[in-house]
Design a protein around this motif. Structure first.
Motif, PDB file in Angstrom:
ATOM      1  N   ASP A   9       0.770  -1.173   0.118  1.00 16.52           N
ATOM      2  CA  ASP A   9      -0.019  -0.065  -0.070  1.00 16.52           C
ATOM      3  C   ASP A   9       0.982   1.456   0.108  1.00 16.52           C
ATOM      4  O   ASP A   9       0.607   2.172  -0.826  1.00 16.52           O
ATOM      5  CB  ASP A   9      -0.906   0.285   1.109  1.00 16.52           C
ATOM      6  N   ARG A  11       2.544   1.729  -3.415  1.00 16.18           N
ATOM      7  CA  ARG A  11       1.760   2.389  -4.421  1.00 16.18           C
ATOM      8  C   ARG A  11       1.493   3.852  -4.068  1.00 16.18           C
ATOM      9  O   ARG A  11       1.385   4.454  -4.980  1.00 16.18           O
ATOM     10  CB  ARG A  11       0.144   1.587  -4.165  1.00 16.18           C
ATOM     11  N   THR A  54       0.471  -1.136 -11.564  1.00 15.64           N
ATOM     12  CA  THR A  54      -0.011  -1.906 -10.391  1.00 15.64           C
ATOM     13  C   THR A  54       1.184  -2.381  -9.554  1.00 15.64           C
ATOM     14  O   THR A  54       2.225  -2.739 -10.011  1.00 15.64           O
ATOM     15  CB  THR A  54      -1.056  -3.199 -10.807  1.00 15.64           C
ATOM     16  N   VAL A  55       0.868  -2.691  -8.402  1.00 17.39           N
ATOM     17  CA  VAL A  55       1.770  -3.614  -7.444  1.00 17.39           C
ATOM     18  C   VAL A  55       1.106  -4.601  -6.739  1.00 17.39           C
ATOM     19  O   VAL A  55      -0.246  -4.434  -6.400  1.00 17.39           O
ATOM     20  CB  VAL A  55       2.265  -2.462  -6.283  1.00 17.39           C
ATOM     21  N   ALA A 110      -1.639   1.587  -8.693  1.00 24.00           N
ATOM     22  CA  ALA A 110      -1.124   2.797  -8.116  1.00 24.00           C
ATOM     23  C   ALA A 110      -1.145   3.934  -8.960  1.00 24.00           C
ATOM     24  O   ALA A 110      -1.436   5.085  -8.646  1.00 24.00           O
ATOM     25  CB  ALA A 110       0.467   2.526  -7.983  1.00 24.00           C
ATOM     26  N   LEU A 136       5.513  -5.703  -9.888  1.00 25.47           N
ATOM     27  CA  LEU A 136       4.814  -4.437 -10.415  1.00 25.47           C
ATOM     28  C   LEU A 136       4.899  -4.656 -11.992  1.00 25.47           C
ATOM     29  O   LEU A 136       5.762  -5.106 -12.532  1.00 25.47           O
ATOM     30  CB  LEU A 136       5.661  -3.258  -9.993  1.00 25.47           C
TER      31      LEU A 136
END
Length: 344
Positions: free
Chosen positions: A45, A48, A71-72, A82, A281
């Motif tokens: 979190d 991101r 995205t992560v 993200a 990622l």
């Protein structure tokens, strides 16, 4: 009334900043006031949030119009965005679509219709006389190369003649049908009169991201073809001017990437792998339009001196650092370490 930037912050409103600094200055003021996210987050979190912060900073500086999805993965393998900016906008893919071309070729390999060691003819007529790639440089035609050799050149040095060589084994209409059958309705090449040739066509940031995500998840190709394709995209010979620029050699080997450019477009998409070699990622960034600086100079500049490419380079270092301390349960891929050699 004369106000410095600190006075504007003291007013405590975006409206006040806009009135004094203008819209661009107000955005900069907000950015300067934003609390800096730590460089090496320890949770997905926070990673991101860090990536979103650097993305905003770099794209504002570069200007232009961006369509991006980054995205992560969480520890449990769930991927969350993200950055999700205009990700469904249909854009010109340019050479980023060479990944899709390679997927179509490897799909036929998986079905036993062609082989990687199958040869294709490199005729003088098929060679594109540009300054990209190597086929236009060797001066020896006709010659024979394997499909695998064509794919390696397609994805590393982004050889445009290799596009035509791939078209010899997967004609344009068949290529598009293979991609549609896998759910990629916007990631399509543009057929021309010669059925074995095509322009590289369009995509969306979301479709390219999905293609890469499905690739690393083993949902697009066989295990052997997946490993083969990722091995090429992670090679040190692959594109280094963008996301990988500010990474060390072995850090670059943890990034599978493909860039594309033409006219005012500057694109890049790829995958970063965690320290334990899992896809952590996935990024897909397409930028075009009026960037910072002189447009005429920018349109002729495809290196890291271009504002958009420079932005990706800065973002690449930050993205890598943002995920270096986290991992995921997503599939593990083969570890790569650079091995240097001195001939002989």
């Amino acid at each position: 009334m004369t106000l410095n930037r600190r006075s504007v912050f003291g007013l405590g409103t975006v409206a006040a900043a806009t009135a004094v600094l203008g819209s661009h200055g107000a955005a900069q003021a907000q950015e300067d006031a934003e609390a800096e996210i730590e460089r090496f987050p320890t949770t997905a979190d926070r990673s991101r949030k860090r990536i979103a912060q650097i993305y905003r900073r770099q794209t504002r500086r570069a200007r232009g119009t961006w369509s991006s999805l980054i995205t992560v993965a969480d520890l449990d393998g769930t991927t969350r965005a993200a950055v999700d900016e205009n990700a469904d906008q249909v854009v010109e893919a340019y050479s980023v679509n060479k990944i899709a071309v390679a997927v179509a070729v490897l799909d036929k390999v998986d079905r036993g219709l062609i082989r990687l060691d199958q040869t294709v003819t490199v005729s003088a007529a098929i060679v594109i006389q540009d300054t990209d790639g190597i086929f236009a440089l060797d001066g020896a035609y006709p010659s024979e190369v394997t499909v695998g050799h064509a794919l390696a050149n397609l994805l590393t040095v982004s050889d445009n003649t290799a596009v035509r060589l791939c078209g010899l084994v997967v004609p344009a209409l068949e290529l598009n049908e293979i991609l549609r059958s896998k759910g990629f309705v916007h990631t399509q090449v543009v057929p021309v009169a010669n059925p074995n040739r095509f322009f590289l066509g369009t995509t969306t940031a979301r479709e390219t991201h999905t293609l890469l995500q499905k690739l690393v998840d083993g949902q697009l190709l066989s295990a052997a073809s997946t490993a083969y394709l990722l091995n090429i995209l992670r090679a040190t010979a692959s594109f280094t001017d963008g996301v990988r620029l500010n990474l060390t050699t072995n850090e670059r080997l943890r990034v599978a990437t493909k860039a594309g450019w033409f006219e005012d477009g500057r694109n890049e998409a790829g995958i970063m792998f965690s320290e334990d070699n899992r896809a952590i990622l996935v990024y897909s960034m397409f930028a075009s339009g009026d960037f910072a600086g002189d447009k005429a100079a920018n349109d002729q500049d495809f290196s890291t001196t271009h504002p958009a490419v420079a932005a990706r380079a800065e973002l690449g270092r930050s993205m890598f650092d943002a995920v270096i301390k986290i991992t995921t349960t997503r599939p593990r891929h083969r570890e790569k370490v650079y091995r240097f050699f001195n001939g002989g």
